[in-house]
Design an enzyme around this catalytic site. Structure first.
Site, PDB file in Angstrom:
ATOM      1  N   LEU A 198     -38.424 -40.764 -51.363  1.00 35.92           N
ATOM      2  CA  LEU A 198     -38.904 -42.058 -51.868  1.00 35.92           C
ATOM      3  C   LEU A 198     -38.226 -42.430 -53.180  1.00 35.92           C
ATOM      4  CD1 LEU A 198     -42.707 -41.660 -51.074  1.00 35.92           C
ATOM      5  CD2 LEU A 198     -40.932 -42.763 -49.707  1.00 35.92           C
ATOM      6  N   SER A 248     -37.523 -40.653 -56.071  1.00 34.96           N
ATOM      7  CA  SER A 248     -38.074 -40.293 -57.376  1.00 34.96           C
ATOM      8  C   SER A 248     -36.959 -40.272 -58.415  1.00 34.96           C
ATOM      9  CB  SER A 248     -38.758 -38.930 -57.304  1.00 34.96           C
ATOM     10  OG  SER A 248     -37.858 -37.963 -56.831  1.00 34.96           O
ATOM     11  N   GLY A 268     -38.502 -34.993 -53.789  1.00 35.24           N
ATOM     12  CA  GLY A 268     -38.039 -34.496 -52.490  1.00 35.24           C
ATOM     13  C   GLY A 268     -38.725 -35.189 -51.332  1.00 35.24           C
ATOM     14  N   ASP A 313     -31.110 -47.442 -53.919  1.00 35.03           N
ATOM     15  CA  ASP A 313     -32.370 -47.017 -54.530  1.00 35.03           C
ATOM     16  C   ASP A 313     -32.548 -47.666 -55.903  1.00 35.03           C
ATOM     17  OD1 ASP A 313     -32.273 -45.458 -52.311  1.00 35.03           O
ATOM     18  OD2 ASP A 313     -31.867 -43.585 -53.374  1.00 35.03           O
TER      19      ASP A 313
HETATM   20  C1  GLA Z   1     -30.273 -41.762 -50.516  1.00 39.31           C
HETATM   21  C2  GLA Z   1     -29.245 -42.398 -51.445  1.00 39.31           C
HETATM   22  C3  GLA Z   1     -29.047 -43.883 -51.114  1.00 39.31           C
HETATM   23  C4  GLA Z   1     -28.801 -44.106 -49.633  1.00 39.31           C
HETATM   24  C5  GLA Z   1     -29.819 -43.351 -48.788  1.00 39.31           C
HETATM   25  C6  GLA Z   1     -29.516 -43.393 -47.313  1.00 39.31           C
HETATM   26  O1  GLA Z   1     -31.534 -42.305 -50.764  1.00 39.31           O
HETATM   27  O2  GLA Z   1     -29.628 -42.266 -52.789  1.00 39.31           O
HETATM   28  O3  GLA Z   1     -28.009 -44.407 -51.893  1.00 39.31           O
HETATM   29  O4  GLA Z   1     -27.496 -43.758 -49.280  1.00 39.31           O
HETATM   30  O5  GLA Z   1     -29.916 -41.985 -49.156  1.00 39.31           O
HETATM   31  O6  GLA Z   1     -29.664 -44.680 -46.821  1.00 39.31           O
END
Ligand code: GLA
Length: 384
Positions: A123, A125, A120, A170
């Site tokens: 970052l 996780s 939460g 991510d």
């Molecule tokens: C979350 C989502 C990403 C991206 C960001 C916002 O981290 O997992 O795919 O959309 O929000 O930039």
């Protein structure tokens, strides 16, 4: 992070075998908020915090997974139902399912999961858990699919198994991270270009507000729908537009005048944010950290005002940070509605910055934040 030796010991105690070990990092995003699912560009970096997965193979099409953080073991058949809707184990079973789609034969496994990427905290996780699981299960199956394919499979797991319609940033950052580099990623072609970040001049500081608001997942999915609505409206007059990436604010501003305000604002944020990512990558390449910092502040404002995904705590953390000596820029990172900010700080000021920001935030909110400088790290792999 708990030492690897102690994790190996725990694995032997739980599962009675000698495991292989895999890791995948969390990430922060310097700029490019909510542009990934609009097929735009982003500029994240993998951080020096990991999810570790220790693993041995089974052949009975079952997964037995123990989470050190949650102190819980979940066991089920590969196709069997995993635990409740947002339970941590859904990410693991989701990845096992999605790997089938890219030709990785998963026959079952015993897994021990331990992570020091805060939950939460914005970052990623979840991506770290997905990607480390994917590397572990692929490693056990003795196949090494390319990293972009792994990232896609992990995103599919989250979209299809967890119900969060996240983009691909991510997972790509966790797969492709490079020590001392940020990554300029084209989320349509999945092209990843590492751009050096000179840590003798600037440091990236992550400030976790420790505040997370309910319903973040459903608000995130709603933002995606609003962007899709904007694309439908543009495509009705300009066929060939597939995503907001194909539009520029200059060209669609007049068209958007009659749209509902929320749709207009979402489109304005995304199109201008994509332009900011390009400008930021140039600034980073030429070592113009002041310009990069200014773009980060503009990004935060737009995420707050136009995209409406910030929170009182995130806004406060940015406002406090920007006044401190050595601060170049600050913005929320990740999906929003709580979590962390990312700060660009002159290297020589980083210790004072971190201490002052923690003190100021705590005295204003009564909440003790977690604020740490991080170093861009390498992407996922086996620990040998
Ligand atoms: C979350 C989502 C990403 C991206 C960001 C916002 O981290 O997992 O795919 O959309 O929000 O930039």
């Amino acid at each position: 992070m708990a030492g690897l030796d102690s994790l190996r010991q725990e694995f032997r105690r739980l599962f009675g075998a000698e495991p292989r070990a895999f890791r995948a990092p969390g990430r922060v995003n310097l700029i490019g908020g909510h542009t990934d699912y609009n097929e735009g560009w982003v500029l994240p970096l993998a951080i020096d915090r990991d999810c570790l997965v220790l693993a041995t193979a089974r052949s009975d099409r079952r997964l037995r997974v123990h989470s050190r953080e949650f102190g819980e073991t979940i066991e089920a058949g590969l196709d069997g139902p995993a635990a409740g809707e947002h339970h941590w184990s859904r990410y693991v079973f989701g990845v096992a399912w999605a790997l089938g789609g890219i030709g990785v034969p998963v026959a079952g496994a015993d897994l021990l999961v331990a992570s020091d990427v805060p939950h939460g905290g914005g970052l990623s996780s979840s991506a770290a858990l997905e990607v480390s699981t994917a590397f572990a299960l692929s490693g056990l199956a003795s196949v090494s699919p390319d990293r972009a394919k792994i990232a896609r499979a992990c995103q599919r797991a989250e979209n299809g198994f967890v119900g969060m319609r996240c983009g691909i940033m991510d997972q790509l950052a966790s797969c492709f991270g490079r020590r001392d580099h940020a990554l300029l990623i084209d989320c349509r072609t999945l092209d990843v270009r590492p751009v050096p970040l000179d840590s003798s001049r600037v440091r990236v500081v992550v400030a976790n507000t420790m505040a997370r608001h309910a319903l973040a997942g459903s608000a995130y999915n709603r933002r995606r729908e609003e962007c899709e609505e904007a694309v439908r409206r543009i495509a009705a007059v300009r066929p060939g537009i597939r995503a907001l990436r194909d539009a520029s604010w200059e060209k669609i501003a007049s068209l958007a005048q009659d749209w509902p305000e929320s749709i207009r604002h979402r489109a304005r944020h995304v199109t201008l944010e994509i332009a900011r990512v390009h400008a930021a990558a140039k600034a980073l390449e030429s070592g113009d950290y002041e310009a990069l910092g200014t773009l980060m502040l503009e990004s935060h404002r737009s995420l707050h005002e136009d995209y409406e995904v910030s929170s009182a705590e995130l806004n406060l953390m940015v406002e406090l940070a920007r006044e401190l000596p050595g601060a170049l820029g600050a913005r929320m990172t990740g999906g929003g509605f709580g979590g962390s900010t990312v700060n660009l700080v002159r290297a020589e000021a980083v210790d004072d910055f971190t201490a002052s920001l923690a003190h100021l935030y705590e005295s204003r909110t009564g909440i003790v934040p977690q604020i740490t400088a991080c170093r861009p790290g390498d992407g996922a792999g086996e620990i040998v």
